[in-house]
Design a protein around this motif. Structure first.
Motif, PDB file in Angstrom:
ATOM      1  N   SER A  18      69.411   8.108 103.699  1.00 23.63           N
ATOM      2  CA  SER A  18      70.088   8.575 102.485  1.00 23.63           C
ATOM      3  C   SER A  18      69.218   8.352 101.251  1.00 23.63           C
ATOM      4  N   ARG A  19      68.520   7.234 101.216  1.00 27.48           N
ATOM      5  CA  ARG A  19      67.622   6.964 100.094  1.00 27.48           C
ATOM      6  C   ARG A  19      66.467   7.963 100.065  1.00 27.48           C
ATOM      7  N   LEU A  20      65.921   8.275 101.233  1.00 32.92           N
ATOM      8  CA  LEU A  20      64.841   9.258 101.294  1.00 32.92           C
ATOM      9  C   LEU A  20      65.300  10.603 100.736  1.00 32.92           C
ATOM     10  N   ALA A  21      66.508  11.000 101.090  1.00 31.54           N
ATOM     11  CA  ALA A  21      67.030  12.296 100.660  1.00 31.54           C
ATOM     12  C   ALA A  21      67.279  12.350  99.162  1.00 31.54           C
ATOM     13  N   ASN A  22      67.566  11.196  98.550  1.00 32.29           N
ATOM     14  CA  ASN A  22      67.954  11.170  97.140  1.00 32.29           C
ATOM     15  C   ASN A  22      66.890  10.602  96.205  1.00 32.29           C
ATOM     16  N   ALA A  23      65.746  10.223  96.738  1.00 30.49           N
ATOM     17  CA  ALA A  23      64.690   9.641  95.909  1.00 30.49           C
ATOM     18  C   ALA A  23      64.027  10.709  95.041  1.00 30.49           C
ATOM     19  N   ASP A  24      64.011  10.484  93.733  1.00 34.12           N
ATOM     20  CA  ASP A  24      63.382  11.439  92.815  1.00 34.12           C
ATOM     21  C   ASP A  24      61.895  11.602  93.115  1.00 34.12           C
ATOM     22  N   SER A  25      61.250  10.512  93.543  1.00 32.73           N
ATOM     23  CA  SER A  25      59.811  10.561  93.805  1.00 32.73           C
ATOM     24  C   SER A  25      59.468  11.403  95.028  1.00 32.73           C
ATOM     25  N   LEU A  26      60.473  11.692  95.846  1.00 32.12           N
ATOM     26  CA  LEU A  26      60.247  12.478  97.065  1.00 32.12           C
ATOM     27  C   LEU A  26      60.945  13.834  96.998  1.00 32.12           C
ATOM     28  N   ALA A  27      61.328  14.236  95.797  1.00 33.07           N
ATOM     29  CA  ALA A  27      62.047  15.501  95.617  1.00 33.07           C
ATOM     30  C   ALA A  27      61.234  16.662  96.185  1.00 33.07           C
ATOM     31  N   GLY A  28      61.873  17.467  97.005  1.00 35.55           N
ATOM     32  CA  GLY A  28      61.220  18.637  97.584  1.00 35.55           C
ATOM     33  C   GLY A  28      60.507  18.374  98.892  1.00 35.55           C
ATOM     34  N   LYS A  29      60.365  17.104  99.272  1.00 33.04           N
ATOM     35  CA  LYS A  29      59.640  16.779 100.504  1.00 33.04           C
ATOM     36  C   LYS A  29      60.531  16.787 101.739  1.00 33.04           C
ATOM     37  N   PHE A  30      61.821  16.608 101.521  1.00 30.41           N
ATOM     38  CA  PHE A  30      62.747  16.584 102.650  1.00 30.41           C
ATOM     39  C   PHE A  30      63.744  17.728 102.474  1.00 30.41           C
ATOM     40  N   LYS A  31      63.532  18.791 103.238  1.00 30.84           N
ATOM     41  CA  LYS A  31      64.341  19.995 103.097  1.00 30.84           C
ATOM     42  C   LYS A  31      65.100  20.287 104.386  1.00 30.84           C
ATOM     43  N   GLY A  32      66.120  21.114 104.262  1.00 27.80           N
ATOM     44  CA  GLY A  32      66.909  21.498 105.420  1.00 27.80           C
ATOM     45  C   GLY A  32      68.339  21.014 105.302  1.00 27.80           C
ATOM     46  N   LYS A  33      69.185  21.499 106.198  1.00 26.72           N
ATOM     47  CA  LYS A  33      70.609  21.179 106.140  1.00 26.72           C
ATOM     48  C   LYS A  33      70.871  19.682 106.284  1.00 26.72           C
ATOM     49  N   PHE A  34      70.108  19.033 107.168  1.00 20.53           N
ATOM     50  CA  PHE A  34      70.318  17.602 107.381  1.00 20.53           C
ATOM     51  C   PHE A  34      70.103  16.823 106.093  1.00 20.53           C
ATOM     52  N   TRP A  35      68.969  17.068 105.441  1.00 21.35           N
ATOM     53  CA  TRP A  35      68.646  16.329 104.223  1.00 21.35           C
ATOM     54  C   TRP A  35      69.560  16.733 103.074  1.00 21.35           C
ATOM     55  N   ASP A  36      69.908  18.012 103.009  1.00 23.81           N
ATOM     56  CA  ASP A  36      70.833  18.459 101.957  1.00 23.81           C
ATOM     57  C   ASP A  36      72.192  17.778 102.099  1.00 23.81           C
ATOM     58  N   SER A  37      72.626  17.598 103.340  1.00 22.82           N
ATOM     59  CA  SER A  37      73.932  16.967 103.561  1.00 22.82           C
ATOM     60  C   SER A  37      73.940  15.518 103.085  1.00 22.82           C
ATOM     61  N   LEU A  38      72.774  14.873 103.138  1.00 24.84           N
ATOM     62  CA  LEU A  38      72.681  13.473 102.718  1.00 24.84           C
ATOM     63  C   LEU A  38      72.687  13.317 101.201  1.00 24.84           C
ATOM     64  N   ARG A  39      72.733  14.424 100.496  1.00 18.68           N
ATOM     65  CA  ARG A  39      72.811  14.379  99.031  1.00 18.68           C
ATOM     66  C   ARG A  39      74.238  14.610  98.539  1.00 18.68           C
ATOM     67  N   LYS A  40      75.165  14.724  99.466  1.00 18.27           N
ATOM     68  CA  LYS A  40      76.553  14.992  99.103  1.00 18.27           C
ATOM     69  C   LYS A  40      77.364  13.695  99.015  1.00 18.27           C
ATOM     70  N   GLU A  41      78.549  13.817  98.448  1.00 17.60           N
ATOM     71  CA  GLU A  41      79.367  12.635  98.166  1.00 17.60           C
ATOM     72  C   GLU A  41      79.875  11.932  99.419  1.00 17.60           C
ATOM     73  N   TRP A  42      79.980  12.640 100.537  1.00 20.02           N
ATOM     74  CA  TRP A  42      80.511  12.025 101.752  1.00 20.02           C
ATOM     75  C   TRP A  42      79.668  10.821 102.185  1.00 20.02           C
ATOM     76  N   VAL A  43      78.373  10.868 101.851  1.00 21.39           N
ATOM     77  CA  VAL A  43      77.485   9.756 102.210  1.00 21.39           C
ATOM     78  C   VAL A  43      77.962   8.463 101.552  1.00 21.39           C
TER      79      VAL A  43
END
Length: 285
Positions: A72-97
């Motif tokens: 979850s941290r990888l998906a939301n880290a500003d320093s890694l923005a754009g490096k983790f793409k796809g449905k899996f990573w996008d889902s980890l940016r949602k409130e359910w996490v």
């Protein structure tokens, strides 16, 4: 065991834990790989490092969520923005996490609360139940966030809640496993001191995540280490346990009323944040 041994071993362990928290915070990729890699120690758990339903429940409900925190941290880290793409990573940016992480914290307190009840430490168990009740909700990300350069988990628990959690958990360990009480005090103090020294109380939960996970892995792999360094079984006193639990319950009751009042009057967004208003709450996508 001489007093100096307790003092030296506990101070060193607290310092080590705080260094680990700091490193894990700053190096999110390393933290993710490290906790995934910790699963290779599983054979050592079943060789005697983890015994009983509570210990198995505790380590599994801490290590796997810690791994989840890493992703979850990888998906939301500003320093890694754009490096983790796809449905899996996008889902980890949602409130359910955040709701999952809230549930994990709730579960970990509930586990110890149930164990407290089975041990007859009723008042401390009641305190644990009320701690569950007063965990701030992650609704609209007001009090829970994954944000910043390293995707840090920020949880706006109050200073009073942090203290009550610490004294409740210390009392629980004192009754459940006196031999490990001193080492458990170390992880509790490290989690308390780290955000204080950083001047960021919202880091309490992430500090607690990494200190507890570290402690459980060490204890599972080297079950005789802490008894050899800081065996605190001689500190146990049934009377102390009883009255400690009562004091914890007495302290948390007025806090529960204050907590509910803040929510009812709409003041929680300020008081839980220690006077800092947040205008960046985001609706779940």
């Amino acid at each position: 065991m001489p007093l100096w041994q307790y003092m030296v071993s506990m101070v060193v362990y607290i310092g080590l834990l705080m260094l680990i928290v700091g490193y894990m915070r700053e190096h999110v990729k390393f933290a993710n790989v490290f906790w995934i890699g910790s699963l290779v120690t599983f054979p050592m758990w079943i060789m005697g490092g983890v015994v009983g339903w509570f210990r198995w429940s505790k380590i599994l409900s801490v290590i796997f969520p810690t791994i989840f925190v890493g992703f979850s941290r990888l998906a939301n880290a500003d320093s890694l923005a754009g490096k983790f793409k796809g449905k899996f990573w996008d889902s980890l940016r949602k409130e359910w996490v955040l709701w999952i992480l809230y549930g994990v914290l709730f579960l970990n307190i509930a586990e110890a609360t149930i164990k407290d009840f089975t041990l007859g430490n009723i008042f401390n168990a009641a305190c644990g139940f009320l701690l569950c009740v007063t965990i701030p909700f992650p609704l609209k990300r007001n009090f829970w966030k994954l944000a910043g350069k390293n995707g840090e988990l920020l949880v706006y628990t109050t200073i009073a809640w942090n203290f009550l959690y610490t004294t409740w958990n210390a009392c629980f360990v004192y009754g459940e496993s006196p031999v490990y009480f001193a080492s458990s005090v170390c992880i509790l103090l490290a989690a308390e001191l780290y955000p204080v020294l950083k001047g960021r109380p919202e880091l309490y939960v992430i500090a607690r995540v990494y200190t507890l996970a570290t402690h459980l892995i060490i204890r599972a792999c080297f079950p005789n280490l802490f008894p050899a360094l800081m065996d605190s079984s001689s500190w146990y006193n049934a009377g102390v346990l009883k009255y400690w639990g009562i004091i914890n319950f007495v302290l948390i009751v007025p806090y529960v009323f204050w907590h509910m009042y803040q929510l009812h009057t709409g003041k929680a967004n300020i008081s839980f944040r220690r006077g800092k208003v947040d205008n960046t709450a985001i609706e779940a996508a």
